[in-house]
Scaffold this motif. Structure first.
Motif, PDB file in Angstrom:
ATOM      1  N   LEU A  56       0.863  -1.087  -0.069  1.00 24.84           N
ATOM      2  CA  LEU A  56      -0.274  -0.133   0.361  1.00 24.84           C
ATOM      3  C   LEU A  56       0.795   1.110  -0.143  1.00 24.84           C
ATOM      4  CD1 LEU A  56      -2.626  -1.343   2.155  1.00 24.84           C
ATOM      5  CD2 LEU A  56      -3.164  -0.571   0.175  1.00 24.84           C
ATOM      6  N   ARG A  57       1.899   1.682   0.606  1.00 22.12           N
ATOM      7  CA  ARG A  57       2.868   2.631   0.658  1.00 22.12           C
ATOM      8  C   ARG A  57       3.138   2.522  -0.407  1.00 22.12           C
ATOM      9  NH1 ARG A  57       6.706   0.934   5.097  1.00 22.12           N
ATOM     10  NH2 ARG A  57       8.074   2.979   4.861  1.00 22.12           N
ATOM     11  N   ALA A  58       3.933   1.675  -0.936  1.00 23.50           N
ATOM     12  CA  ALA A  58       4.000   1.399  -2.715  1.00 23.50           C
ATOM     13  C   ALA A  58       3.461   2.298  -3.872  1.00 23.50           C
ATOM     14  CB  ALA A  58       5.205  -0.226  -3.139  1.00 23.50           C
ATOM     15  N   GLN A  59       1.693   2.352  -3.554  1.00 26.20           N
ATOM     16  CA  GLN A  59       1.126   2.492  -4.405  1.00 26.20           C
ATOM     17  C   GLN A  59       0.748   3.762  -4.449  1.00 26.20           C
ATOM     18  OE1 GLN A  59      -2.154   0.270  -4.349  1.00 26.20           O
ATOM     19  NE2 GLN A  59      -0.749  -1.542  -5.079  1.00 26.20           N
ATOM     20  N   GLY A  60       1.555   3.947  -3.210  1.00 35.57           N
ATOM     21  CA  GLY A  60       1.476   6.203  -2.190  1.00 35.57           C
ATOM     22  C   GLY A  60       0.290   5.949  -1.648  1.00 35.57           C
ATOM     23  N   TYR A  61      -0.072   5.180  -0.988  1.00 38.63           N
ATOM     24  CA  TYR A  61      -0.798   5.387   0.160  1.00 38.63           C
ATOM     25  C   TYR A  61       0.099   5.845   1.549  1.00 38.63           C
ATOM     26  CZ  TYR A  61      -5.297   3.592  -2.674  1.00 38.63           C
ATOM     27  OH  TYR A  61      -5.639   3.038  -4.066  1.00 38.63           O
ATOM     28  N   GLY A  62      -1.125   6.688   2.272  1.00 39.47           N
ATOM     29  CA  GLY A  62      -0.387   6.813   3.890  1.00 39.47           C
ATOM     30  C   GLY A  62      -1.137   5.900   4.497  1.00 39.47           C
ATOM     31  N   VAL A  63      -0.277   5.315   5.164  1.00 44.05           N
ATOM     32  CA  VAL A  63      -0.853   3.619   6.148  1.00 44.05           C
ATOM     33  C   VAL A  63      -0.415   4.510   7.251  1.00 44.05           C
ATOM     34  CG1 VAL A  63      -0.835   1.644   6.478  1.00 44.05           C
ATOM     35  CG2 VAL A  63      -0.057   2.636   4.207  1.00 44.05           C
ATOM     36  N   GLY A  64      -1.466   3.823   8.165  1.00 41.01           N
ATOM     37  CA  GLY A  64      -1.793   4.644   9.676  1.00 41.01           C
ATOM     38  C   GLY A  64      -2.654   3.788  10.222  1.00 41.01           C
TER      39      GLY A  64
ATOM     40  N   ALA B  76       6.414   1.232   9.369  1.00 39.91           N
ATOM     41  CA  ALA B  76       5.911   1.643   8.773  1.00 39.91           C
ATOM     42  C   ALA B  76       4.392   2.024   8.756  1.00 39.91           C
ATOM     43  CB  ALA B  76       5.709  -0.445   8.331  1.00 39.91           C
ATOM     44  N   PHE B  77       4.110   3.053   9.934  1.00 41.56           N
ATOM     45  CA  PHE B  77       3.367   2.902   9.887  1.00 41.56           C
ATOM     46  C   PHE B  77       3.575   4.987  10.119  1.00 41.56           C
ATOM     47  CE2 PHE B  77       2.441  -1.259  11.190  1.00 41.56           C
ATOM     48  CZ  PHE B  77       1.707  -1.699  10.189  1.00 41.56           C
ATOM     49  N   GLY B  78       2.982   5.546   8.922  1.00 42.43           N
ATOM     50  CA  GLY B  78       2.279   7.252   9.470  1.00 42.43           C
ATOM     51  C   GLY B  78       2.352   7.480  10.376  1.00 42.43           C
ATOM     52  N   ALA B  79       1.479   7.290  11.205  1.00 42.65           N
ATOM     53  CA  ALA B  79       0.755   7.275  12.318  1.00 42.65           C
ATOM     54  C   ALA B  79       0.411   6.431  13.113  1.00 42.65           C
ATOM     55  CB  ALA B  79      -0.569   8.642  11.817  1.00 42.65           C
ATOM     56  N   LEU B  80      -0.405   6.939  14.400  1.00 43.50           N
ATOM     57  CA  LEU B  80      -0.866   5.820  15.793  1.00 43.50           C
ATOM     58  C   LEU B  80      -1.573   7.177  16.456  1.00 43.50           C
ATOM     59  CD1 LEU B  80       0.965   2.992  17.151  1.00 43.50           C
ATOM     60  CD2 LEU B  80      -0.830   4.415  18.222  1.00 43.50           C
ATOM     61  N   VAL B  81      -3.030   6.466  16.584  1.00 45.15           N
ATOM     62  CA  VAL B  81      -3.706   7.423  17.196  1.00 45.15           C
ATOM     63  C   VAL B  81      -4.283   5.470  18.248  1.00 45.15           C
ATOM     64  CG1 VAL B  81      -5.898   8.270  16.868  1.00 45.15           C
ATOM     65  CG2 VAL B  81      -3.957   9.731  15.912  1.00 45.15           C
ATOM     66  N   GLY B  82      -4.116   6.256  18.999  1.00 48.03           N
ATOM     67  CA  GLY B  82      -4.415   5.340  20.351  1.00 48.03           C
ATOM     68  C   GLY B  82      -6.394   6.168  21.180  1.00 48.03           C
ATOM     69  N   ALA B  83      -6.995   5.168  22.072  1.00 49.33           N
ATOM     70  CA  ALA B  83      -7.879   5.080  23.242  1.00 49.33           C
ATOM     71  C   ALA B  83      -7.588   6.208  23.464  1.00 49.33           C
ATOM     72  CB  ALA B  83      -7.977   4.052  23.700  1.00 49.33           C
ATOM     73  N   ASP B  84      -6.210   6.860  24.145  1.00 51.61           N
ATOM     74  CA  ASP B  84      -6.536   8.023  25.020  1.00 51.61           C
ATOM     75  C   ASP B  84      -6.007   9.010  23.968  1.00 51.61           C
ATOM     76  OD1 ASP B  84      -4.012   6.640  25.516  1.00 51.61           O
ATOM     77  OD2 ASP B  84      -3.742   6.020  27.296  1.00 51.61           O
TER      78      ASP B  84
ATOM     79  N   ALA C 117      -5.954   9.916   9.270  1.00 49.00           N
ATOM     80  CA  ALA C 117      -5.599  10.797   8.267  1.00 49.00           C
ATOM     81  C   ALA C 117      -5.548  11.701   8.132  1.00 49.00           C
ATOM     82  CB  ALA C 117      -7.205  10.670   7.755  1.00 49.00           C
ATOM     83  N   ARG C 118      -5.387  12.693   9.088  1.00 56.67           N
ATOM     84  CA  ARG C 118      -5.244  14.000   9.031  1.00 56.67           C
ATOM     85  C   ARG C 118      -3.003  14.062   9.560  1.00 56.67           C
ATOM     86  NH1 ARG C 118     -10.550  15.789  11.076  1.00 56.67           N
ATOM     87  NH2 ARG C 118      -9.622  15.344  13.681  1.00 56.67           N
ATOM     88  N   ARG C 119      -3.156  13.429  10.385  1.00 55.92           N
ATOM     89  CA  ARG C 119      -1.681  13.138  10.227  1.00 55.92           C
ATOM     90  C   ARG C 119      -1.066  12.285   9.902  1.00 55.92           C
ATOM     91  NH1 ARG C 119      -1.104  11.377  16.931  1.00 55.92           N
ATOM     92  NH2 ARG C 119      -3.146  13.618  18.382  1.00 55.92           N
ATOM     93  N   LEU C 120      -1.564  11.661   8.698  1.00 59.11           N
ATOM     94  CA  LEU C 120      -0.958  11.119   7.198  1.00 59.11           C
ATOM     95  C   LEU C 120      -0.709  12.050   6.018  1.00 59.11           C
ATOM     96  CD1 LEU C 120      -2.583   7.760   7.468  1.00 59.11           C
ATOM     97  CD2 LEU C 120      -0.501   7.902   8.261  1.00 59.11           C
ATOM     98  N   GLY C 121      -1.187  13.358   6.511  1.00 59.95           N
ATOM     99  CA  GLY C 121      -1.416  14.434   5.673  1.00 59.95           C
ATOM    100  C   GLY C 121      -2.609  14.048   4.700  1.00 59.95           C
TER     101      GLY C 121
END
Length: 223
Positions: A100-108, A130-138, A154-158
């Protein structure tokens, strides 16, 4: 940028073994021994620490909300101390992420695991980069199924929150995506896989090898 956001527990990785070990640590401390079973209770484990404590105490006829509150921090500390002893990525998960990253997707990642624990786990598994962003429960004041954590990922991935897709394994993930107005793909190889079809996601996923094609079709349809 278009983005693909993954749930963590039960979607990217099977974390149930380490979660159940932490819960049983608490039950042993209470004098009950190992109450939860790694095989039979994997689905319970992926619902989180409080759910495991509630389930175990209920089986023993000792459920009390105050006991859950008291032992929840104990469970988190036990889990933190042995977070990646039995956890493993589902076959093909990281390969799909790379594709997915190679296809140009942002992945989080958007998870209802506390952010610090999710960060620790991904570092321990050697896959955080491997992941451009991580959002947790808190991370935010709200958690899934509120759509805001997904949008924030999604926003943090640009990316545009309207041009994302959520890969998950539960009604929580289905409802999160629905509330955000975006597609969801639910995996069928987790402990609750047989229940996913009834949730009527935009797609079901039996094998990570086909995920890039599924994503392209769904995000293209949603454009």
């Amino acid at each position: 940028m278009r983005t693909v956001v993954f749930d963590l527990d039960g979607t990217l990785a099977d974390t149930s073994g380490d979660l159940i070990a932490a819960a049983n640590y608490c039950f042993c401390d209470m004098g009950f021994g190992d109450v939860l079973d790694v095989q039979a209770d994997a689905g319970v484990a992926l619902r989180g620490g409080r759910r495991m404590l509630t389930e175990g105490l209920t089986r023993m006829g000792r459920f009390d909300e105050a006991t859950v509150d008291r032992f929840y921090p104990v469970l988190l500390e036990a889990y933190r101390a042995n977070i990646a002893e039995h956890t493993f990525f589902f076959p093909g998960a990281l390969e799909a992420v790379d594709a997915l990253r190679a296809q140009g997707y942002g992945v989080g990642i958007c998870t209802n695991k506390p952010e610090a624990l999710a960060e620790q786990l991904m570092q321990a598994l050697g896959a955080r980069e491997a992941f451009g962003a991580l959002v947790g429960a808190d991370t935010l004041p709200v958690r899934k199924p509120d759509p805001e954590p997904l949008r924030e990922t999604a926003r943090r991935l640009g990316g545009d929150p309207a041009q994302t897709i959520l890969i998950g394994d539960s009604d929580t993930d289905r409802n999160t995506a629905k509330a955000a107005g975006v597609p969801s793909v639910l995996v069928t190889f987790g402990p609750s896989g047989e229940d996913m079809a009834a949730l009527e996601p935009e797609a079901l996923l039996e094998d990570y090898a086909v995920l890039p094609m599924v994503v392209e079709a769904l995000i293209g349809r949603n454009s």
